[in-house]
Design a protein around this motif. Sequence first.
Motif, PDB file in Angstrom:
ATOM      1  N   LEU A  93      48.770  31.566  69.570  1.00 57.42           N
ATOM      2  CA  LEU A  93      48.716  30.671  68.275  1.00 57.42           C
ATOM      3  C   LEU A  93      47.353  30.281  68.511  1.00 57.42           C
ATOM      4  CD1 LEU A  93      52.387  28.829  68.225  1.00 57.42           C
ATOM      5  CD2 LEU A  93      51.190  30.512  66.386  1.00 57.42           C
ATOM      6  N   ARG A  97      44.136  30.110  65.677  1.00 53.47           N
ATOM      7  CA  ARG A  97      43.868  28.780  65.294  1.00 53.47           C
ATOM      8  C   ARG A  97      42.218  28.889  65.435  1.00 53.47           C
ATOM      9  NH1 ARG A  97      49.096  26.162  67.093  1.00 53.47           N
ATOM     10  NH2 ARG A  97      50.346  26.064  65.095  1.00 53.47           N
ATOM     11  N   VAL A 186      50.718  27.908  59.694  1.00 56.14           N
ATOM     12  CA  VAL A 186      50.246  28.058  61.092  1.00 56.14           C
ATOM     13  C   VAL A 186      49.061  27.413  61.183  1.00 56.14           C
ATOM     14  CG1 VAL A 186      49.394  29.388  63.000  1.00 56.14           C
ATOM     15  CG2 VAL A 186      51.646  29.935  61.929  1.00 56.14           C
ATOM     16  N   CYS A 193      53.667  24.105  68.125  1.00 51.23           N
ATOM     17  CA  CYS A 193      53.810  25.142  69.173  1.00 51.23           C
ATOM     18  C   CYS A 193      55.049  24.873  70.136  1.00 51.23           C
ATOM     19  CB  CYS A 193      52.619  24.662  70.154  1.00 51.23           C
ATOM     20  SG  CYS A 193      52.701  23.480  71.235  1.00 51.23           S
TER      21      CYS A 193
END
Length: 258
Positions: A93, A97, A186, A193
Motif C-alpha cells: 500500500l 501511495r 486507497v 492499512c
Amino acid sequence: KLPTIFVITPTYARLVQKAELTRLSQTFLHVPQLHWIVVEDSPHKTPLVTELLGKSKLNYTHLHMPTAKDRKLQEGDPSWLKPRGVEQRNEGLRWLRVDRRAQPGGDNQQGVVYFADDDNTYSLQIFEEMRSTQRVSVWPVGLVGGMKYERPVVEGGKVVRFHTGWRPSRPFPMDMAGFAVSLKLVLANPEACFDGEAPMGFLESSFLQGLVTMDELEPKADNCSKVLVWHTRTEKPKMKREEALQAQGLGSDPAVEV
Ligand code: UDP
Ligand code: MN
C-alpha cells in the motif's frame, strides 16, 4: 484503456515457495493489464524471487519488508495465533501511495487493488469481475473459515449480511481474497492499512472499516452466487527421507533450486 489491477502478494521463503509463485505467476500471465506487487517477508530481496520475477514476463514491482520478530509466528504456533502477511500488505500500500505516485504516469488513479496470498487458487474470471470496482467490490471465497464457502448475502442488489461460520457481527467478516478496492479510494484514504494488532478475524475489517460501509459494497460474481476464488492451503512437504539421507551424506544437491 482497461483499469490496471494491482495485485499485492506477501510471500515468504519455505520449501513450497517457488511452486506457489510459479503457479500464481502463470495464472497472472493470463490476466491483461495486471501489475504484480510482490512483497517478500524478508530483510532483503532473495535471489529465488528476484529470478522468478525476472523471467516471469509480468509487470511487477519487487519489495521486501520483514515481519517484526514479536509478530512472527514461531515454529509450532497454531496458524491462527498471529495474522500473517500484514507488514507486507501495508508495504505494498505504501508503494502505491508514495513510490508509484512519484513515477511517470503515477497521477493515473484508475486502477484496482487486490490482496492475493501466494497459496490461494484464482479463477481468471475473478479479475474481470473486480476490474470495474468503483469503491469496494466483494464476492464469495471457497474453502475458507471451516466452511464450503463464505459470502456476502445480497438482497435487491445490496449486501445485507454475511454468510460465515464465525462472528457474523464483525464489521466485514470476509477473507482477504473476497474483496478488491479501487486505487482511487486507497489513495484518498492514506491512513487505511492492516492492523497487525487487530483481534483474530478482524484484520480485513481493520482495513475496510475506514473505507466503506456495508451498503456501499459492490457485489460481484453474479450477486455473490459464484465461487471464483478458493482459500486453498498447501500441505507442508515431508522431509523425512531427505533428512535420513542427509545424515549419510547423501542428501539432495543443495545447488538444485526447488
Ligand atoms: N506469509 C508471510 N510471512 C509469514 C507467513 C505467511 O509473508 O510468516 C504470507 C504467505 O506467503 C501468504 C500470506 O502471507 O501469501 C498468508 O499466509 P498463509 O497463506 O500462511 O495464511 P492462511 O492461509 O493461513 O490464512
Ligand atoms: Mn493461505
